[in-house]
Design a protein around this motif. Sequence first.
Motif, mmCIF file in Angstrom:
data_model
loop_
_atom_site.group_PDB
_atom_site.id
_atom_site.type_symbol
_atom_site.label_atom_id
_atom_site.label_comp_id
_atom_site.label_asym_id
_atom_site.label_seq_id
_atom_site.Cartn_x
_atom_site.Cartn_y
_atom_site.Cartn_z
ATOM 1 N N ASP A 110 6.039 -11.029 2.760
ATOM 2 C CA ASP A 110 7.000 -10.153 2.103
ATOM 3 C C ASP A 110 6.468 -8.730 2.263
ATOM 4 O OD1 ASP A 110 8.503 -8.608 0.359
ATOM 5 O OD2 ASP A 110 8.542 -10.111 -1.235
ATOM 6 N N GLN A 113 5.265 -6.476 -0.702
ATOM 7 C CA GLN A 113 4.173 -6.907 -1.573
ATOM 8 C C GLN A 113 2.806 -6.485 -1.041
ATOM 9 O OE1 GLN A 113 4.549 -8.482 -4.574
ATOM 10 N NE2 GLN A 113 6.772 -8.290 -4.310
ATOM 11 N N SER A 184 2.464 -0.656 1.895
ATOM 12 C CA SER A 184 1.862 -1.832 1.272
ATOM 13 C C SER A 184 0.647 -2.215 2.104
ATOM 14 C CB SER A 184 2.852 -3.004 1.192
ATOM 15 O OG SER A 184 3.308 -3.380 2.475
ATOM 16 N N HIS A 212 0.579 -13.891 -4.989
ATOM 17 C CA HIS A 212 2.026 -13.727 -4.824
ATOM 18 C C HIS A 212 2.669 -15.014 -4.306
ATOM 19 C CE1 HIS A 212 5.908 -11.973 -4.015
ATOM 20 N NE2 HIS A 212 5.817 -12.288 -2.743
#
Length: 227
Positions: A110, A113, A184, A212
Amino acid sequence: MRVMHALWGAAVAVALSSTPALASVVVVKSLGPSSKAYPPGKTLPETAKITLQGGDVVTVLGPAAAQTLRGPGNFAAGQTNLASAAGKRGRFGALRASEVVQNPSIWDVDVTQNGKICVANTAKLQLWRPDAEAAAKVNIRSADGKTQEIDWAAGKAVTLWPASLPVTSGTEYQIEWPDTGDKSSVSFVSVPNAPGDLVGAAQVLIENGCQHQLDLLVQGASKTTTN
């Protein structure tokens, strides 16, 4: 925005496969006075009793479902399996288009994230973005300074990790969105022999600090019980 509902992904789908003769559950989150007795990663047989005090919140994952238990009370560890994997799959298929878009696989990256990511197959690692309406670009930079631009066409949510930046365990990669300046940072842990069941997958994610992905796994199988 096209919504992707197959939250479970490869790791969750295997819950429909064979289950060990002696099933167990694993603690994936624990808060409150009894957290030391039920730390994340602890496994319990289905026949075990979980005794919680007031203020305790313990989430356990079994072969077919996850469940959050809130104290005070006594709970049977095996009750996490009351919800079948097939039932959960149907529930997620019924989510409305207005619901939050979820990553289709816990093994995909992702790009919104940060943190550590467990990778089951480095050759098939995919990047996923929650908002796939418009075309977009991201730049990926490895620790040695190599950079690769990734283009997403409008309506496309996933794309393969660039072969020009080999995935290496322990190496940090920066993901930057040139249009917004958002960034990120991710690092990878290779788990080529990832277990083929929910409990085993959760244990691997806990052991390697892939929080996560663990949250995503648990979210896809959760129900809440109070005494």
